[in-house]
Design an enzyme around this catalytic site. Structure first.
Site, mmCIF file in Angstrom:
data_model
loop_
_atom_site.group_PDB
_atom_site.id
_atom_site.type_symbol
_atom_site.label_atom_id
_atom_site.label_comp_id
_atom_site.label_asym_id
_atom_site.label_seq_id
_atom_site.Cartn_x
_atom_site.Cartn_y
_atom_site.Cartn_z
ATOM 1 N N ARG A 237 -16.196 1.506 15.030
ATOM 2 C CA ARG A 237 -15.607 1.933 13.824
ATOM 3 C C ARG A 237 -14.131 1.742 13.703
ATOM 4 O O ARG A 237 -13.444 1.428 12.792
ATOM 5 C CB ARG A 237 -15.793 3.628 13.628
ATOM 6 C CG ARG A 237 -17.177 3.742 13.092
ATOM 7 C CD ARG A 237 -17.702 4.898 13.558
ATOM 8 N NE ARG A 237 -17.099 6.251 12.832
ATOM 9 C CZ ARG A 237 -16.951 7.354 12.980
ATOM 10 N NH1 ARG A 237 -17.632 7.800 14.188
ATOM 11 N NH2 ARG A 237 -16.275 8.287 12.178
ATOM 12 N N ARG B 103 -23.580 17.885 13.935
ATOM 13 C CA ARG B 103 -22.873 16.720 14.438
ATOM 14 C C ARG B 103 -23.113 15.479 13.711
ATOM 15 O O ARG B 103 -24.478 15.136 13.534
ATOM 16 C CB ARG B 103 -22.972 16.584 15.809
ATOM 17 C CG ARG B 103 -22.067 17.802 16.544
ATOM 18 C CD ARG B 103 -22.125 17.785 18.146
ATOM 19 N NE ARG B 103 -21.553 18.874 18.729
ATOM 20 C CZ ARG B 103 -20.496 19.404 19.116
ATOM 21 N NH1 ARG B 103 -19.686 18.502 19.270
ATOM 22 N NH2 ARG B 103 -20.214 20.674 19.513
ATOM 23 N N ARG C 152 -16.140 16.592 17.342
ATOM 24 C CA ARG C 152 -16.098 17.171 16.042
ATOM 25 C C ARG C 152 -17.368 17.779 15.502
ATOM 26 O O ARG C 152 -18.514 17.259 15.871
ATOM 27 C CB ARG C 152 -15.840 15.951 15.051
ATOM 28 C CG ARG C 152 -16.281 16.111 13.600
ATOM 29 C CD ARG C 152 -15.678 15.332 12.573
ATOM 30 N NE ARG C 152 -15.894 13.860 12.764
ATOM 31 C CZ ARG C 152 -15.464 12.923 12.079
ATOM 32 N NH1 ARG C 152 -14.452 13.046 11.216
ATOM 33 N NH2 ARG C 152 -15.642 11.460 12.351
ATOM 34 N N LYS D 76 -8.346 13.123 8.022
ATOM 35 C CA LYS D 76 -8.183 12.961 6.572
ATOM 36 C C LYS D 76 -8.986 14.091 5.955
ATOM 37 O O LYS D 76 -8.692 14.802 4.917
ATOM 38 C CB LYS D 76 -8.770 11.674 6.147
ATOM 39 C CG LYS D 76 -8.239 10.259 6.717
ATOM 40 C CD LYS D 76 -8.786 9.091 6.282
ATOM 41 C CE LYS D 76 -10.223 8.966 6.954
ATOM 42 N NZ LYS D 76 -10.360 8.647 8.215
ATOM 43 N N ARG E 8 -11.048 0.968 1.801
ATOM 44 C CA ARG E 8 -11.132 0.643 3.133
ATOM 45 C C ARG E 8 -11.017 -0.572 3.581
ATOM 46 O O ARG E 8 -11.005 -1.335 4.441
ATOM 47 C CB ARG E 8 -12.548 1.248 3.672
ATOM 48 C CG ARG E 8 -12.343 2.278 5.087
ATOM 49 C CD ARG E 8 -13.779 2.496 5.078
ATOM 50 N NE ARG E 8 -14.058 3.353 6.116
ATOM 51 C CZ ARG E 8 -14.170 4.637 6.322
ATOM 52 N NH1 ARG E 8 -14.143 5.504 5.458
ATOM 53 N NH2 ARG E 8 -14.648 5.353 7.641
#
Ligand code: ADP
Ligand code: AMP
Length: 215
Positions: free
Chosen positions: A172, A160, A127, A13, A88
């Site tokens: 999550r 990070r 990531r 996203k 969400r």
């Protein structure tokens, strides 16, 4: 144009929102980024959100709705916005409908990025972002062109996320499956949802989104 990008953590996203922002001048509204800023600044919202985010759970709807309501009312959002990480939950989606109606705004497209769980875990575990400009990278899928130097701003500082670890990611994903996935039928029933293959490479995903925006 006002759009929502929906997808599990790591679906892409933020990556796509940033590209759309550059190309179309829309504003990326990432509630995750807003919360991380609040945590860093130690605001009352940040203090409340910190431990919830570390546990991979969702921050209460009322706080999130207030945050986004104020943000959407700001002048720059008149150029169009990309919601990334909001709504969400179904109550957040309902509150969004109400606040948009109040502000005389509408949603144009709601795009779901579908990515399987193994790929999501691989994506979040690799990531990292530029500390200075926020440009996103990945250890395998998107390395800086020159190792250790941000392509966008030349900074050599990267960070990070504390919640991008295997244990928090489990929580999550559970929050996504249990609390966020029900917004997909909510928008599908209104005939507003388009789902695309988020497993494809970044450029292919961008092309798919651009086709939807043009259609
Ligand atoms: P989200 O905002 O949905 O949590 P990100 O956009 O931050 O996800 O992407 C998660 C990680 O996966 C980042 O490191 C990013 O560089 C990488 N990534 C994003 N899209 C793709 C893709 N299509 N293929 C491979 N890696 C991707
Ligand atoms: P993200 O950057 O979108 O992955 O969000 C990081 C974390 O911020 C999530 O795991 C939640 O704890 C919190 N968060 C972000 N957006 C929301 C939202 N719309 N509702 C509740 N919690 C959120």
């Amino acid at each position: 144009m006002n759009i929502i990008l929906i997808g599990a953590p790591g679906a892409g996203k933020g990556t796509q929102a940033r590209l759309l922002e550059e190309k179309y001048g829309m504003v990326q509204l990432s509630t995750g980024d807003m919360l991380r800023t609040a945590v860093k600044l130690g605001t009352p919202l940040g203090v409340e959100a910190k431990s919830i985010m570390e546990a991979g759970k969702l921050v209460p709807d009322a706080l999130m709705v207030n945050l986004i309501k104020e943000r959407i009312a700001q002048r720059d959002c008149a150029k169009g916005f990309i919601l990334d990480g909001f709504p969400r939950t179904v109550p957040q989606a309902e509150a969004l409908d109400a606040m948009l109606a109040e502000q005389g705004k509408t949603l144009d497209k709601i795009i779901e990025l579908k990515v399987d769980e193994a790929a999501l875990i691989e994506r979040v575990s690799g990531r990292f972002t530029c500390e200075k400009c926020g440009m996103g990278y990945h250890d395998t899928f998107k390395k800086p062109k020159v190792e250790g130097v941000c392509d966008a701003c030349g900074s050599t500082s990267f960070k990070r996320r504390a919640d991008d670890n295997a244990e928090t990611m489990k929580a999550r994903l559970q929050a996504f499956n249990e609390q966020t996935a029900p917004i997909l039928p909510y928008y599908a029933k209104k005939g507003m949802l388009v789902s695309i293959d988020g497993m494809a490479d970044m450029d292919t995903v961008t092309e798919a989104i651009e086709r939807i925006l043009a259609g």
